[in-house]
Design an enzyme around this catalytic site. Structure first.
Site, PDB file in Angstrom:
ATOM      1  N   LYS A  39       0.810  -1.219   0.000  1.00 53.17           N
ATOM      2  CA  LYS A  39       0.000   0.000   0.000  1.00 53.17           C
ATOM      3  C   LYS A  39       0.846   1.273   0.000  1.00 53.17           C
ATOM      4  O   LYS A  39       2.029   1.260   0.331  1.00 53.17           O
ATOM      5  CB  LYS A  39      -0.996  -0.026   1.158  1.00 53.17           C
ATOM      6  CG  LYS A  39      -2.102  -1.057   0.910  1.00 53.17           C
ATOM      7  CD  LYS A  39      -3.220  -1.008   1.913  1.00 53.17           C
ATOM      8  CE  LYS A  39      -4.337  -1.967   1.493  1.00 53.17           C
ATOM      9  NZ  LYS A  39      -5.427  -2.025   2.479  1.00 53.17           N
TER      10      LYS A  39
ATOM     11  N   ARG B   7      -3.277 -10.310   5.001  1.00 53.80           N
ATOM     12  CA  ARG B   7      -3.772 -10.382   3.625  1.00 53.80           C
ATOM     13  C   ARG B   7      -2.688  -9.839   2.703  1.00 53.80           C
ATOM     14  O   ARG B   7      -2.282  -8.679   2.834  1.00 53.80           O
ATOM     15  CB  ARG B   7      -5.059  -9.571   3.506  1.00 53.80           C
ATOM     16  CG  ARG B   7      -5.729  -9.595   2.136  1.00 53.80           C
ATOM     17  CD  ARG B   7      -7.027  -8.796   2.181  1.00 53.80           C
ATOM     18  NE  ARG B   7      -7.729  -8.846   0.906  1.00 53.80           N
ATOM     19  CZ  ARG B   7      -7.524  -7.988  -0.093  1.00 53.80           C
ATOM     20  NH1 ARG B   7      -6.623  -7.023   0.028  1.00 53.80           N
ATOM     21  NH2 ARG B   7      -8.214  -8.093  -1.218  1.00 53.80           N
TER      22      ARG B   7
END
Length: 278
Positions: free
Chosen positions: A223, A258
């Site tokens: 991210k 995840r």
């Protein structure tokens, strides 16, 4: 701690690894890469071989600024791949959706085992009741706004306190709808309506979510806040940052991580375990 599915449970003796499979044209890291069923299945096979406990299938991008897709389009994207995974692999499949009809069809018709709802049951009026009837686990994620607007100047006075209040409300919504507590997983929503400093604060204070006595999932793979921390603009080159942040999350109590790269996650957790750091 156990993750209860419909007919079995997963023992969470060490963190579970959830592999990401985006069958979308516009996801931030791998958009368009796995739209072809054959290519997608090769990727699933690799993730299963590398040790994935869960495969999370998503048919709509939730990257910042992403536009919603229709229910029918999302169903058309996810149904063939979930059916194929369940027919070929003994692996838990999660459907990443906030739409109750998509969740229902994915579970009842394609065989998905759990639902990953980025809205925490809030974007679809019937999602809580649908999941209760399906009797599958649900991931309740915190999000401020929607994917289309969540990164437009998000502000918090205390990000962890606000997320905890959100969880109190939405866990109660889930329980009131008939979802069993042992089927709820919490996700603080790294990158979903958060500033860089908010994401860092969440990871540092992850242990505070233990008060809910529920498994916590962390999804930070590749991210942009990691890029901001280390000056890397290319999401595909953020694997070292992802590994480091995931390991800190595990140390601080994450039960599920995840990730895009399952192999890196599984191997790094094994080393962490051997070094007895958590």
């Amino acid at each position: 701690m156990k993750l209860y599915l419909r007919s079995k449970f997963l023992e969470i003796e060490e963190p579970l690894v959830m592999g990401i499979l985006n069958v979308t044209p516009d996801s931030f890291s791998d958009g368009g890469k796995f739209m072809n069923l054959e290519i997608a299945m090769k990727h699933v096979a690799a993730m299963v071989c590398d040790g994935a406990d869960i495969i999370d299938v998503g048919g709509e991008s939730s990257r910042p600024g992403a536009k919603a897709v229709s229910i029918n389009e999302e169903i058309d994207r996810i149904m063939p791949i979930i059916e194929k995974i369940k027919s070929e692999f003994d692996v838990v499949v999660s459907i990443d959706t906030y739409k109750d009809r998509v969740a229902r069809d994915a579970v009842l018709e394609a065989g998905a085992d759990m639902v990953n709802d980025i809205s925490g049951l809030r974007f679809s009026d019937n999602m809580a009741e649908t999941i209760a009837r399906l009797n599958v686990p649900v991931i309740l994620m915190h999000i401020k706004g929607s994917p289309e607007n969540m990164q437009v100047s998000p502000q918090y006075s205390d990000v962890v306190s606000e997320i905890k209040q959100y969880f109190h409300v939405n866990v109660q919504r889930a329980l009131s709808a008939g979802i069993k507590k042992e089927k709820i997983i919490l996700d603080p929503g790294i990158g979903f309506g958060k500033r860089v400093l908010d994401n860092i604060e969440i990871i540092k204070r992850l242990k505070e979510f233990k008060e809910f006595e529920l498994p916590v999932l962390v999804g930070l793979s590749r991210k942009s806040f990691l890029g901001a921390m280390c000056g890397e603009n290319d999401p595909l080159k953020r694997e070292p940052e992802t590994i480091a942040a995931n390991l800190v999350s595990v140390i601080n109590g994450a039960a599920v991580i995840r990730v895009h790269n399952v192999r890196n996650a599984v191997k790094s957790i094994k080393v962490l375990k051997e070094l007895t750091l958590y």
